[in-house]
Design an enzyme around this catalytic site. Sequence first.
Site, PDB file in Angstrom:
ATOM      1  N   GLU A 196       0.819  -1.226   0.000  1.00 54.45           N
ATOM      2  CA  GLU A 196       0.000   0.000   0.000  1.00 54.45           C
ATOM      3  C   GLU A 196       0.846   1.267   0.000  1.00 54.45           C
ATOM      4  O   GLU A 196       2.061   1.220   0.246  1.00 54.45           O
ATOM      5  CB  GLU A 196      -0.951   0.001   1.203  1.00 54.45           C
ATOM      6  CG  GLU A 196      -0.223   0.000   2.538  1.00 54.45           C
ATOM      7  CD  GLU A 196      -0.971   0.701   3.654  1.00 54.45           C
ATOM      8  OE1 GLU A 196      -1.415   1.842   3.452  1.00 54.45           O
ATOM      9  OE2 GLU A 196      -1.068   0.107   4.737  1.00 54.45           O
TER      10      GLU A 196
ATOM     11  N   LYS B 178      -5.229  10.958   0.955  1.00 57.45           N
ATOM     12  CA  LYS B 178      -5.385   9.599   1.493  1.00 57.45           C
ATOM     13  C   LYS B 178      -6.685   9.037   0.907  1.00 57.45           C
ATOM     14  O   LYS B 178      -7.761   9.593   1.137  1.00 57.45           O
ATOM     15  CB  LYS B 178      -5.444   9.669   3.026  1.00 57.45           C
ATOM     16  CG  LYS B 178      -5.725   8.343   3.702  1.00 57.45           C
ATOM     17  CD  LYS B 178      -5.800   8.534   5.213  1.00 57.45           C
ATOM     18  CE  LYS B 178      -6.520   7.395   5.883  1.00 57.45           C
ATOM     19  NZ  LYS B 178      -6.752   7.657   7.322  1.00 57.45           N
TER      20      LYS B 178
ATOM     21  N   VAL C  66      -5.444   0.435   3.126  1.00 60.74           N
ATOM     22  CA  VAL C  66      -5.642  -1.012   3.002  1.00 60.74           C
ATOM     23  C   VAL C  66      -6.881  -1.279   2.136  1.00 60.74           C
ATOM     24  O   VAL C  66      -6.853  -2.110   1.226  1.00 60.74           O
ATOM     25  CB  VAL C  66      -5.766  -1.671   4.394  1.00 60.74           C
ATOM     26  CG1 VAL C  66      -6.271  -3.110   4.284  1.00 60.74           C
ATOM     27  CG2 VAL C  66      -4.416  -1.623   5.113  1.00 60.74           C
TER      28      VAL C  66
ATOM     29  N   ASP D 174     -16.414   5.725  14.560  1.00 60.82           N
ATOM     30  CA  ASP D 174     -15.220   5.661  13.719  1.00 60.82           C
ATOM     31  C   ASP D 174     -14.780   4.205  13.556  1.00 60.82           C
ATOM     32  O   ASP D 174     -14.115   3.640  14.426  1.00 60.82           O
ATOM     33  CB  ASP D 174     -14.095   6.512  14.305  1.00 60.82           C
ATOM     34  CG  ASP D 174     -12.914   6.639  13.352  1.00 60.82           C
ATOM     35  OD1 ASP D 174     -12.895   5.926  12.324  1.00 60.82           O
ATOM     36  OD2 ASP D 174     -12.019   7.455  13.647  1.00 60.82           O
TER      37      ASP D 174
ATOM     38  N   SER E 250     -13.010   1.855  10.591  1.00 62.51           N
ATOM     39  CA  SER E 250     -12.311   1.975   9.311  1.00 62.51           C
ATOM     40  C   SER E 250     -13.016   1.206   8.203  1.00 62.51           C
ATOM     41  O   SER E 250     -13.474   0.073   8.400  1.00 62.51           O
ATOM     42  CB  SER E 250     -10.886   1.452   9.451  1.00 62.51           C
ATOM     43  OG  SER E 250     -10.246   1.476   8.188  1.00 62.51           O
ATOM     44  N   ALA E 251     -13.018   1.830   7.018  1.00 61.95           N
ATOM     45  CA  ALA E 251     -13.541   1.151   5.822  1.00 61.95           C
ATOM     46  C   ALA E 251     -12.712  -0.091   5.481  1.00 61.95           C
ATOM     47  O   ALA E 251     -13.157  -0.935   4.703  1.00 61.95           O
ATOM     48  CB  ALA E 251     -13.570   2.122   4.643  1.00 61.95           C
ATOM     49  N   ASP E 252     -11.522  -0.205   6.071  1.00 61.84           N
ATOM     50  CA  ASP E 252     -10.708  -1.414   5.837  1.00 61.84           C
ATOM     51  C   ASP E 252     -11.473  -2.676   6.239  1.00 61.84           C
ATOM     52  O   ASP E 252     -11.332  -3.725   5.602  1.00 61.84           O
ATOM     53  CB  ASP E 252      -9.409  -1.373   6.660  1.00 61.84           C
ATOM     54  CG  ASP E 252      -8.424  -0.310   6.207  1.00 61.84           C
ATOM     55  OD1 ASP E 252      -8.657   0.340   5.170  1.00 61.84           O
ATOM     56  OD2 ASP E 252      -7.409  -0.127   6.919  1.00 61.84           O
TER      57      ASP E 252
ATOM     58  N   LYS F 139      -2.765  -1.649  16.008  1.00 57.19           N
ATOM     59  CA  LYS F 139      -2.291  -0.775  17.083  1.00 57.19           C
ATOM     60  C   LYS F 139      -3.382  -0.588  18.115  1.00 57.19           C
ATOM     61  O   LYS F 139      -4.562  -0.546  17.768  1.00 57.19           O
ATOM     62  CB  LYS F 139      -1.980   0.616  16.522  1.00 57.19           C
ATOM     63  CG  LYS F 139      -0.732   0.700  15.741  1.00 57.19           C
ATOM     64  CD  LYS F 139      -0.345   2.163  15.583  1.00 57.19           C
ATOM     65  CE  LYS F 139       0.984   2.273  14.876  1.00 57.19           C
ATOM     66  NZ  LYS F 139       0.864   1.986  13.438  1.00 57.19           N
TER      67      LYS F 139
HETATM   68  N1  PSU Z   1      -2.518   1.667  10.875  1.00 53.21           N
HETATM   69  C1  PSU Z   1      -1.185   1.630  10.995  1.00 53.21           C
HETATM   70  N2  PSU Z   1      -0.423   2.144  10.013  1.00 53.21           N
HETATM   71  C2  PSU Z   1      -0.954   2.686   8.874  1.00 53.21           C
HETATM   72  C3  PSU Z   1      -2.372   2.694   8.753  1.00 53.21           C
HETATM   73  C4  PSU Z   1      -3.110   2.175   9.762  1.00 53.21           C
HETATM   74  O1  PSU Z   1      -0.687   1.154  11.996  1.00 53.21           O
HETATM   75  O2  PSU Z   1      -0.224   3.154   7.992  1.00 53.21           O
HETATM   76  C5  PSU Z   1      -2.998   3.267   7.503  1.00 53.21           C
HETATM   77  C6  PSU Z   1      -3.363   2.146   6.508  1.00 53.21           C
HETATM   78  O3  PSU Z   1      -3.214   2.645   5.205  1.00 53.21           O
HETATM   79  C7  PSU Z   1      -4.820   1.913   6.808  1.00 53.21           C
HETATM   80  C8  PSU Z   1      -5.281   3.317   7.109  1.00 53.21           C
HETATM   81  O4  PSU Z   1      -5.544   1.337   5.741  1.00 53.21           O
HETATM   82  O5  PSU Z   1      -4.230   3.904   7.845  1.00 53.21           O
HETATM   83  C9  PSU Z   1      -6.564   3.313   7.894  1.00 53.21           C
HETATM   84  O6  PSU Z   1      -7.056   4.603   7.972  1.00 53.21           O
HETATM   85  P1  PSU Z   1      -8.505   4.852   8.612  1.00 53.21           P
HETATM   86  O7  PSU Z   1      -8.353   4.451  10.064  1.00 53.21           O
HETATM   87  O8  PSU Z   1      -8.755   6.315   8.426  1.00 53.21           O
HETATM   88  O9  PSU Z   1      -9.444   3.967   7.867  1.00 53.21           O
HETATM   89 MN    MN Z   2     -11.843   6.408  10.506  1.00 51.12          MN
END
Ligand code: PSU
Ligand code: MN
Length: 311
Positions: free
Chosen positions: A30, A92, A112, A144, A146-148, A165
């Site tokens: 990624e 992003k 991701v 909140d 994540s869309a992941d 994390k």
């Molecule tokens: N968590 C990490 N390192 C990262 C990310 C998440 O420890 O680099 C990045 C990844 O690209 C992940 C994104 O897909 O943050 C998730 O962002 P959000 O929580 O806004 O969906």
């Molecule tokens: Mn988010």
Amino acid sequence: MSAQNLNTYLDVAPEVAEALAQNRPVVALESTIISHGMPYPQNVETALSVERIVREHGAVPATVAVIGGRLRAGLTPDEIDYLGRKGREVIKVSRRDLPVVVARGLDGATTVASTMIIAALAGIEVFATGGVGGVHRGAETTMDISADLEELAMTPVAVVCAGAKSILDLGLTLEYLETKGVPVLGYGTDELPAFYTRRSGFGVDYRVDTPAELAAIVKAQRELGFPGGMLIANPIPEEYSMDKERIDAVIAQALAECAEQGIHGKETTPFLLARIAEITGNDSLDSNIQLVFNNVALGAEIAKELCALRA
Ligand code: PSU
Ligand code: MN
């Protein structure tokens, strides 16, 4: 080239396309980790080293991004350098951002979720990174999530990570993945690793001890016709893991600052990652880099085994 590669918005690098056509292993990587996850120049150095490690393990790297509105699987070193230098100026891009960035011809660093989308379009089945997004602490009020996690439920790509994390609520993240039917596999461990540390106190669904068995599970998921992917959690090597009390205190401080400053939405994760690196004087960055190296090596081994099963 396979039929999946015919998407008119997608460019698969020739080396990647050739490997896929010949059933040779490819690992997707990624770019949000490059532009938003680490500072320059360590981000570029890491991304280039990651590609080298994938090659040393006998697979072809495909770093994914959006460049000038084109979905790209496989970047040049110059493009990686560009994304790293521009850092947080690069948008992003998660699933919801893709149509806008494509239509406007913009550059985007893929999360991701969007890396999975582009990998799947290109026909790449294995993707390795550091950490995935999940259910944030306090999600019961912020919503909140994540869309992941949604992407893991609907896009057929196996994602190798070092767990999540503890900026996230790991228990809720696991519950969400269970609801969505996403297998969470621990490589050589019964416990979900917590990114900087090998243990979290939360169990994975299954412990799997070999890349060959991981590949067999990926193959079975495909042949069952399931739409989604899976999470393969690979603990950080012992020698690079951090002291749990120390990192927990730093994460608590970063979370408090995030709330005080009213940071929200897509800025939350990059803010927390950057603050953690600043507060630890980059110790966390060293651990982060090493766990990514460890994950991409495993990703390459799984991709190789998958090709062997398909031969
Ligand atoms: N968590 C990490 N390192 C990262 C990310 C998440 O420890 O680099 C990045 C990844 O690209 C992940 C994104 O897909 O943050 C998730 O962002 P959000 O929580 O806004 O969906
Ligand atoms: Mn988010």
